[in-house]
Structure formats: C-alpha cells, structure tokens
Design a protein around this motif. Structure first.
Motif, PDB file in Angstrom:
ATOM      1  N   PRO A   1      -5.110  -7.617   1.188  1.00  0.00           N
ATOM      2  CA  PRO A   1      -5.578  -6.466   0.411  1.00  0.00           C
ATOM      3  C   PRO A   1      -6.320  -5.418   1.245  1.00  0.00           C
ATOM      4  O   PRO A   1      -6.347  -4.242   0.882  1.00  0.00           O
ATOM      5  CB  PRO A   1      -6.523  -7.078  -0.621  1.00  0.00           C
ATOM      6  N   TRP A   2      -6.936  -5.826   2.348  1.00  0.00           N
ATOM      7  CA  TRP A   2      -7.643  -4.836   3.163  1.00  0.00           C
ATOM      8  C   TRP A   2      -6.672  -3.792   3.685  1.00  0.00           C
ATOM      9  O   TRP A   2      -6.960  -2.604   3.727  1.00  0.00           O
ATOM     10  CB  TRP A   2      -8.339  -5.546   4.336  1.00  0.00           C
TER      11      TRP A   2
ATOM     12  N   GLY B   1       0.814  -1.207   0.000  1.00  0.00           N
ATOM     13  CA  GLY B   1       0.000   0.000   0.000  1.00  0.00           C
ATOM     14  C   GLY B   1       0.848   1.258   0.000  1.00  0.00           C
ATOM     15  O   GLY B   1       0.548   2.242  -0.675  1.00  0.00           O
TER      16      GLY B   1
ATOM     17  N   MET C   1      -2.773  -2.113  -7.185  1.00  0.00           N
ATOM     18  CA  MET C   1      -4.142  -2.117  -6.669  1.00  0.00           C
ATOM     19  C   MET C   1      -4.996  -3.142  -7.407  1.00  0.00           C
ATOM     20  O   MET C   1      -5.855  -3.778  -6.803  1.00  0.00           O
ATOM     21  CB  MET C   1      -4.766  -0.723  -6.798  1.00  0.00           C
TER      22      MET C   1
ATOM     23  N   SER D   1      -4.245  -6.457  -5.934  1.00  0.00           N
ATOM     24  CA  SER D   1      -4.909  -6.642  -4.642  1.00  0.00           C
ATOM     25  C   SER D   1      -6.400  -6.880  -4.848  1.00  0.00           C
ATOM     26  O   SER D   1      -7.029  -7.615  -4.089  1.00  0.00           O
ATOM     27  CB  SER D   1      -4.653  -5.438  -3.731  1.00  0.00           C
ATOM     28  N   ASP D   2      -6.959  -6.279  -5.870  1.00  0.00           N
ATOM     29  CA  ASP D   2      -8.372  -6.537  -6.178  1.00  0.00           C
ATOM     30  C   ASP D   2      -8.608  -8.012  -6.472  1.00  0.00           C
ATOM     31  O   ASP D   2      -9.606  -8.588  -6.053  1.00  0.00           O
ATOM     32  CB  ASP D   2      -8.813  -5.719  -7.403  1.00  0.00           C
TER      33      ASP D   2
ATOM     34  N   THR E   1      -3.795  -3.065   2.290  1.00  0.00           N
ATOM     35  CA  THR E   1      -3.259  -2.338   1.143  1.00  0.00           C
ATOM     36  C   THR E   1      -4.195  -1.208   0.734  1.00  0.00           C
ATOM     37  O   THR E   1      -3.764  -0.071   0.541  1.00  0.00           O
ATOM     38  CB  THR E   1      -3.048  -3.297  -0.040  1.00  0.00           C
ATOM     39  N   ARG E   2      -5.453  -1.520   0.619  1.00  0.00           N
ATOM     40  CA  ARG E   2      -6.391  -0.487   0.196  1.00  0.00           C
ATOM     41  C   ARG E   2      -6.424   0.670   1.184  1.00  0.00           C
ATOM     42  O   ARG E   2      -6.450   1.840   0.817  1.00  0.00           O
ATOM     43  CB  ARG E   2      -7.800  -1.076   0.093  1.00  0.00           C
TER      44      ARG E   2
ATOM     45  N   TYR F   1      -3.140   2.633   0.960  1.00  0.00           N
ATOM     46  CA  TYR F   1      -3.111   3.342  -0.321  1.00  0.00           C
ATOM     47  C   TYR F   1      -3.914   4.634  -0.262  1.00  0.00           C
ATOM     48  O   TYR F   1      -3.416   5.714  -0.615  1.00  0.00           O
ATOM     49  CB  TYR F   1      -3.660   2.419  -1.401  1.00  0.00           C
ATOM     50  N   ALA F   2      -5.131   4.536   0.241  1.00  0.00           N
ATOM     51  CA  ALA F   2      -5.979   5.722   0.316  1.00  0.00           C
ATOM     52  C   ALA F   2      -5.377   6.760   1.247  1.00  0.00           C
ATOM     53  O   ALA F   2      -5.338   7.957   0.943  1.00  0.00           O
ATOM     54  CB  ALA F   2      -7.375   5.326   0.784  1.00  0.00           C
TER      55      ALA F   2
END
Lengths: 285, 344, 324
Positions: A155-156, A101, A116, A119-120, A158-159, A162-163
C-alpha cells in the motif's frame, strides 16, 4: 540514459548520499562475494562445540557463536539472506502496489476510491502481528517472512503512485497527449509511469531499510529462517542468553543491521533530494 | 525635466548571481520622475523594468547585488540610507507598492480587514512616538490611532468602489474577484498617504474591461491626491492610457524617455520605433523585429540592441550611447530624428 | 464533403461542471458552456473572444475531445462526433488538433524532441520509420527549427523553440482543423509578431482552418475572418471581423471594444463606462445574463433569454435590442 549519469554525479556531490551508496554497495558486494571474503566459508553451518563462544581473534575475526561457527562468516552470509528477503519483499510490493496505484489514480472516481480503501485495510495491519499469524499457520520460514512483508508493504507504493498520478493528470503535457489521441494505456505507461519513477525509487530505497529492520525483528522473534541459517535477527536472539560476557555475539549482527539500514536510508534521502528538484528544473524554463 | 525631481535614479547597476553565471540585469539605468506625474516604465521580458521598480524599494531577491549608481528620493540617497530608517519612514510609507498578482498577494487565511489593519499598525500616516522597538508581536497598537486608521481604511475602500466596506473587512481574500483584489491592493497603497506609488504591472492579470476600470481608478486617485505613480508594463496601450511620461527599457538599459505625446508621435530610438511598428494593426502587414531578446548572462556590449538594429555601426557595440535631449531623451548614436534629417 | 459545407458544425453544445458541497452532494452547476451553436467553414479562421469565465477555453477543449460535452452535438467533416468514444474518438484527433496556450509545456519533459514528434505519427499512421523521419524533417523546416534539435530535451531549448516544437507536433499529422488556445497570451509584443506571422505561413502552407481563441481583440482583428464573442458560456454575437469591429450590435461587444486602448486615439479611461463584474457563474440571472450590467436593459431582458438572430444572415446577435 542521461538521467543515471546525472544522478550518479549528484550523489557524489552529496556527502551523506555518497556514504549511503558506499555502505549499501559494501553490503551488496559482501553478499555477492561471500565465499571469497569470509574466512570460514565451509563452517558457516557447522557445529563445533569445542570452539563455541570464543572472543574475537585473528582466526575468528568476530568471535564464534554458541555452535562454534565463525560469526564473521555467518554475518557475511547473513547479508545474502537479508538482502534477498528485502529485495524480494520490496520488489513484490512494487509489482503489486504500483499498478494498483496507476489504475486508481488514472481512472479515479469509484474505482479509485475502492482500490484506495482496500489498500487502507492492508495498511492498517501491523506487519509483525501479521507475520506472527502467518508463521503460526504456515510455519516459520523465509518465504513466509517475505509474504508477510510484501502483503503489508504494497500500500505504501499505491498511495504514493495514486497521489502522483492524480497530480500528473492535470499537467499540460498529459492533456496534450490526450488531445493528440494517444490511447490511455500508452499515456499511463509511457508518460505517467516514467514521471512517477523517481518517487517510487526513493520509496523503494527507504523501504529496503524499513523492510530489513522488520525482517530482522521477525527473525529475532524466531519467525524467519530456521537455524542454522545465519539470519541476523536470529543471531541476535541467540546471543541474548550469553550477554554480557560474549558481547561480540550480539554486536556483529547488530552493527551489520545498523550499517545496511542506515545505508539505504541515507541513499533514499539523497535520491529524493536529487531526483525531485531535477524534475522541477526540467519543467521550468 | 522641469521642477524638482521626486525620484532620481542615476546610473544604477544591478546584477543577479545565478547558477549559470552573473546576469547584469540593470546596466547603468537613469530615471527621473517629477512630482505628481504618472510615469510608465515599458519593456519586454528581460528589460529590467520589474527589477528597477523593486530596486527602488529594496525588495530584490537575495541573489541580487547593487553594483553602482544611486537612487535619490526627495533629495535623499535611499540606497545609502540606514536600513532601519528606510524601512520605517520610506518603504511602504512614502513609497508604496502595488504588486502584480492580485491572487497571490493576500494571505489566504486571514480576513482582509485584519491584513489591512496590520498594515496600518506599522505604516499609518498618523505617526506616534512608539516606533515598535519591542518587536512585532509585543508592540502595542494605541486605541485612538487604531480607530482613526480604521475609519480611514473604510473610507478608502469606498473610494475604490468596494461595496459595503464594513462587511468587506470581515471577508477572506478568496471571496473577492481579481479586479476587486487589485482595487484592495491599490487602496492599501494609498492608505499610507505615499508620495510615490510603484505599481508593478497592475493590470496584466486582469481582463480588458476590468483593466479599463482599474486604470481609470488609479489615474483618478493619483491625480486627486497628487501622488506620483511609477507603473511598469509590457503593454504600450496601458501606458498610453494613463501615463504622462514614458520610459522604454531594453535588456537592462533604458533607451528612451519622453512625455507621452511626443513619444508616440515621434519615437526616436530604433527599438521603440520597431516595437510600435510590431503592434497588430488592421489591414497592415505584420512587422517583426528580427532576432531575439538577448540573455542577460551574455549581453551584447555597448548598446544592447545593436545586434538587431538596422542602423548599428561599430561605435554601437563599442560603448553605450550617452544621453541626448532634455525633454525627449534618447540614448542612441543614430536616433531616428537625426536619420530623418540626414535623409532629407 | 464539398467545398461549401462546413468543416465543423456545433449545435447546442454544453459543458457543465457540477458544484458539490462538503458532503459531495450536487448543489448546482457551473455552465461553462451553455447552448453554443456555430459553424466553421473550410479555410477560414474563426476567432472566439471573451473574458475570463466566458467559456472559450472550455469550448476549445470540448471540441478537441479533452472534455466530454454534457449536451449538444458536433459534426466534423460531415461526421457526427459528439457520441464517439474510445479509439473512434481518438482517431478524429488526426484531423482535428488542439494547441495549448503554451505548446512548449505540452511536451513530456523526459522525452527527446524526436520522440515527442514521432509519437503522433506512431499513434495515428502506419508510416514506416523512414517515412516518419522524413515527415518530421519536413515539419521542422516548416516551423523553422534545425534538425539538430531532435536529440535535445525540452528544457534545453528556449521558450520560443519549445513553442515551435509544440506546433510541429500537431502539424506532423497534417490536420485539417487546428484549435489555437490563447496562442499569444503572455508573449512579448515582438515575439507575438513573429508567432502570428508563423501561424499565417503555416495556414497557407498546410491549408489549415483555425479556431482562434483569444482575449486579445487586436490580435483577433488581424488574424480572423469571422469573430464570435462569448459571455458566460454563450455566444452573444458572431460576425465577419470588420463588421463586428465597425458595427458591434451587442452591448457587451460594444463595451469590450471600447475597453481596448487605441494608441494615438481616444483614451479608454475617459470614455469607458462598463461597471461591475460578471455575475457568479454558478448562479446566473434569469433571462439575459448580461442584463445586470447592460445600459439598455429592460424588463423583458429579465424574462426572456435572447437567442442569436440575424437580419442579413452574416451578422448574428443575441439581444432583444440589436440594432441591425
């Protein structure tokens, strides 16, 4: 660190967060001191057919299971397994998800997009389905449960990161650090990361509850540790054929799961309330 | 002040309760406005000018409390008035408000025509029998009044030099620049045909050339329609441009009030004089005032400027100075006029 | 580099921001900076003025390395810096610094003051711990802050104190050129006076050269030796300060000056005549970008874009009708 003291003080003021902290604390303590507080520490893995399916009594606080082992002790030892699975799974997710992230958020453009989308892909996989697939291929075990959980949970983080990093990049103090000539890796590690730590902590806490529930589900399906390991989900699965007469058999592990998951959720919610306004307050003047 | 006052604030006290204590934001403030005049309310941060402007309209934050004093508008005590009647007759109608931030003051999702007509539905100068007792959603907007209001609104947009008002009605706020939005806000205030407009720092967020245009517009509209304007600002230059009278505030207290000419020619309060002195002047030394603006949580006693004032004596901290003067009013135990006399 | 060669020299500097439609396809560009050229001499204070959208903030950030220029060249202390990247560009920061509009906001809210002040030294110098502490103490005194503040966090200081800390952080590196971006914007008049005096004192004490970016002409007039006026990404006029104020040549400069209130003097609202607003930055008119609002506009203004020209070598104007 003044932050920790401040957070603790605030938790005490928030009733539900405090309850969460207490519940989590109790479970952790139970796991650590299992040999001391369980009544039959040696008999957890034993088979005692004469003692099977006894209702709760002074000797066996929560009754015995189909093998004759003390359910109370098994639940206590089960806490160790459960917490270990959750901590390692969430920890591994963090170790993988957070750096990805950070890189994606900081570098942005095509690299960020690719990361991203990757990760999706992992997010799209249902945890339980993947866990079943892994268990089929590699055999049922705790390690495989942890693997399945980590692969689907990172991924949780990472998202989230990232944001947060994208938003943080526009903050004045980050721009000032750039202008000052500080190297990007230093900025990310020393300025960005501490400022996204709070959402990560909140996500980790809630993730513990989420992961425990999933781990218990996997155990219930027989994908976790093989018997006679006192894993809560498996215990509930075992109890099915003896319900409703031996009601204590399902109740104990069920309530244990409930307590620990609720504890982590309350704690996570409370942390979110505490940590976010503080950040805003220290930005305001 | 000669003539019947349009607005009379007397000894208004307001405090805000915050996490860190009670802030006495207005400490017994007096203000008088005559009809048809433009009054500048000048002050720095914490002076209370914005609070005073909003207190008159009753749009203070929820942690504010009125601790005393009165606000009389056209002879009526509006603080003591029935809130429903105040909302219906005075707020947004006889007293209109032009807010400071042209960017945040419009709902970004609705066209400005819709937003303007929404305003007119409730605050149109044309009054009809229906006073909206059915609630906001169910109240009917009579066709005849709506058309008349729409004509009036379009005419007003033309007055404030918004090109092609019909097309402007269909646009979203984001399609207008800051200066244009400020014109829209002024138009909306004028549309309700108020007696008094309270403008809160109307040009602070604008570039200086746009500011000049807006001030020019505001002054022309106010004079043409004989509308009084109470304009808050931190910029003396802006006050000089369009105001007839000026009131200076410091840390919740008003310290000097005068017509614009005598004010700039002969400031009498030490704070006012030091403030004017600290404005940048080419070829002159930069003069500071020294000290800092006090926190309103622990404001100095008596005259709140006394810790920074060179002329302060014991009585300055003991009690707040009373009002001296009639046209040129100052609240000081040692106003400069007197000091000059003593020296000579 | 000798005493008369410029400290900073800029030619044709440009910074464009691409405009993209909903599909991400580039439809045009906002030329926030477009063909900007000028010099700053050692020890002088050059003011850059203009209204919103003129590009002065973009200029400051591009010079400071926060933005990468789209085109053009910059030389700092004789060295070409526009093509530098990575550690080499970052090393320039030691001598070319940028102060945000609100320097207090430039501090990491989770770091103590001490740590924030130490960071630039740790990044750029090889001074020992004791030497760095000594330098920090020296700077704190210079900006008028007590050393007790070192162990506090930014939110525990007042706005004015945060500002001083932000300045101190820049000064720990003892830079040569400091870019000040709107240093008095939003300040109360009384605070502004204090801040300006501080800037002057620091200028003398540390032998600084300033690029003073501001929209406030009265402040620029008393702080700057020369002033550059920007409009829509270009410099339209540049001259010694008093020259500019007493004899503005570009029509935009004249309008800008006539918009400033003069207490005790003429009323702007009575004399001001500039109408309209700057055109959309993404779709600039052909020729001179000011021609839509210019009282002196003629047909040639739509065809040829004027460039900076001068009669006496000191006062430059970009206008076909510059009165010299």
């Amino acid at each position: 660190m003044s932050g920790l003291a401040y957070a603790l003080r605030k938790i005490i003021q928030d009733r539900s967060a405090l309850l969460g902290l207490i519940l989590v604390g109790l479970v952790v303590l139970a796991a650590i001191f299992a040999p001391l507080i369980s009544t039959h520490p040696d008999a957890v893995w034993d088979m005692n057919p004469k003692l099977r399916l006894l209702p709760p009594s002074s000797n066996w606080l929560l009754g015995t299971d189909r093998m004759g082992a003390d359910i109370y002790s098994r639940v206590i030892y089960g806490a160790r397994i459960t917490l270990m699975i959750a901590v390692i799974a969430v920890g591994a997710s963090m170790l993988v998800g957070v750096p990805i992230g950070l890189i994606a958020g900081w570098r942005g453009s095509w690299l960020g997009e690719i990361l991203m989308r990757v990760s999706d892909v992992f997010l799209a996989v249902p945890q339980i389905v993947l866990a079943i697939a892994i268990a089929q291929t590699l055999g049922p075990s705790i390690e495989n449960v942890i693997l399945a959980l980590s692969i689907t949970y990172w991924p949780w983080f990472t998202r989230l990161v990232y944001a947060e990093v994208k938003a943080l990049k526009n903050e004045t103090f980050i721009e000032a650090a750039i202008a000052l000539g500080v190297a990007p890796w230093r900025i990310v590690l020393l300025h960005v990361l501490p400022n996204v730590a709070s959402p990560i902590i909140v996500r980790a806490s809630i993730g513990m509850g989420f992961t425990i529930l999933t781990a218990a589900s996997l155990g219930f399906l027989g994908l976790g540790a093989p018997p006679p390991a006192p894993e809560w989900g498996r215990m509930i699965a075992e109890s099915r054929e003896f319900l409703p007469q031996s009601w204590w058999y399902a109740l104990a592990p069920g309530v244990a799961i409930f307590i620990v998951v609720m504890g982590f959720n309350l704690l996570g919610d409370g942390l979110r309330d505490i940590l976010d306004p503080r950040i805003r307050r220290s930005h305001d003047r | 002040m000669t003539g019947e006052a349009l607005l009379e604030v007397q000894d208004l006290k307001i405090s805000f309760s915050t996490e860190r204590g009670i802030a006495r934001v207005l400490d017994g403030v007096n203000l008088t406005m005559r009809p048809g005049a433009i009054m500048g309310l000048v002050g720095e941060s914490g002076s209370g000018k914005t609070t005073l402007a909003r207190a008159i309209l009753g749009i203070l934050p929820s942690n504010a409390s009125y601790d005393g004093g009165s606000v009389r508008f056209a002879g009526q005590d509006i603080l003591a008035m029935d809130p429903t009647a105040f909302d219906r007759d005075i707020k947004g109608r006889r007293i209109a408000f032009v807010p400071q931030d042209p960017y945040g003051s419009f709902n970004p999702l609705f066209r400005i025509g819709d937003q303007i007509m929404e305003l007119m539905k409730w605050k149109s100068p044309i009054r009809d029998a229906n006073t909206g007792s059915l609630g906001a959603l169910l109240t009917h907007y009579p066709r005849k009044r709506r058309q008349a209001d729409r004509e009036a609104a379009l005419a007003m947009l033309a007055e404030v030099q918004i090109p092609q008002p019909e097309r402007a009605f269909k646009k979203l706020p984001e399609e207008f620049s800051g200066g244009q939005r400020q014109r829209l806000l002024i138009a909306m205030a004028m549309m309700t045909k108020p007696d008094l407009i309270i403008a809160d720092e109307p040009t602070t967020a604008l570039d200086v050339t746009i500011q000049a245009q807006i001030l020019k517009l505001l002054k022309r509209l106010a004079k043409d329609r004989n509308v009084s304007v109470l304009m808050t600002t931190h910029d003396m230059g802006t006050a000089y441009e369009i105001c007839d009278d000026i009131t200076v505030m410091y840390a919740g207290q008003e310290v000097e009030t005068a017509p614009i000419g005598p004010f700039f020619a002969n400031p009498q309060h030490p704070y006012t004089a030091r403030l004017l002195d600290s404005l940048p002047k080419p070829g002159a030394e930069i003069r500071e005032i020294g000290g800092e603006i006090p926190s309103l949580l622990k404001a100095p006693s008596g005259c709140r400027f006394h810790p920074r004032c060179h002329q302060a004596t014991v009585e300055c901290s003991a009690a707040r100075p009373g009002i001296t003067g009639s046209e040129h009013v100052v609240r000081c135990f040692h106003p400069l006029r007197q000091a000059a006399e003593v020296r000579s | 580099m000798n005493a008369t060669s410029p400290m900073l020299s800029v030619q044709g500097l440009a910074r464009h921001f691409p405009l993209r439609n909903a599909f991400g396809i580039r439809t045009g560009a906002i030329k926030a900076l477009d063909e900007v050229s000028f010099e700053i001499r050692p020890g002088e204070t050059l003011g850059v003025v203009g209204e919103s959208g003129c590009g002065k903030t973009t200029l400051g950030k591009t010079l400071a390395g926060i933005h990468v220029p789209t085109a053009g060249r910059m030389q700092f202390e004789g060295k070409e810096i526009s093509a530098l990247t990575g550690p080499q560009r970052r090393a320039i920061a030691q001598r070319l610094q940028y102060v945000h509009q609100d320097p207090g906001n430039a501090l990491d809210p989770r770091w103590t003051i001490r740590r924030s002040l130490d960071e630039p030294l740790a990044t750029h110098t090889t001074l020992s711990r004791t030497e760095r502490d000594a330098r920090i103490e020296e700077i704190l005194t210079a900006v008028g802050l007590p050393s007790a503040h070192l162990d506090l966090y930014p939110h525990e200081l007042s706005g004015g104190q945060q500002r001083r800390v932000g300045l101190a952080r820049i000064l720990t590196l003892k830079p040569r050129l400091v870019i000040l971006d709107e240093p008095t914007s939003g300040l109360d008049v009384s605070v502004q006076a204090t801040v300006l005096k501080l800037f002057r004192a620091l200028r003398t004490k540390f032998d600084l050269t300033y690029l003073f970016i501001s929209h406030d002409l009265s402040v620029v007039r008393i702080m700057c030796d020369r002033v550059a006026v920007m409009y829509l990404g270009r410099i339209v006029e540049i001259a010694p300060t008093e020259d500019l104020f007493s004899n503005p040549q570009h029509p935009y400069t004249r309008s800008l000056l006539s918009a400033i209130p003069e207490i005790g003097g003429r009323r702007v609202t009575e004399t001001f005549t500039l109408e309209g607003e700057p055109p959309d930055a993404g779709r600039l008119p052909s020729g001179c970008r000011f021609r839509g609002r210019c009282p002196s506009a003629a047909p040639q203004c739509a065809e040829i874009e004027p460039t900076l020209a001068t009669a006496d070598g000191r006062h430059l104007t970009a206008c076909h009708f510059a009165r010299t």
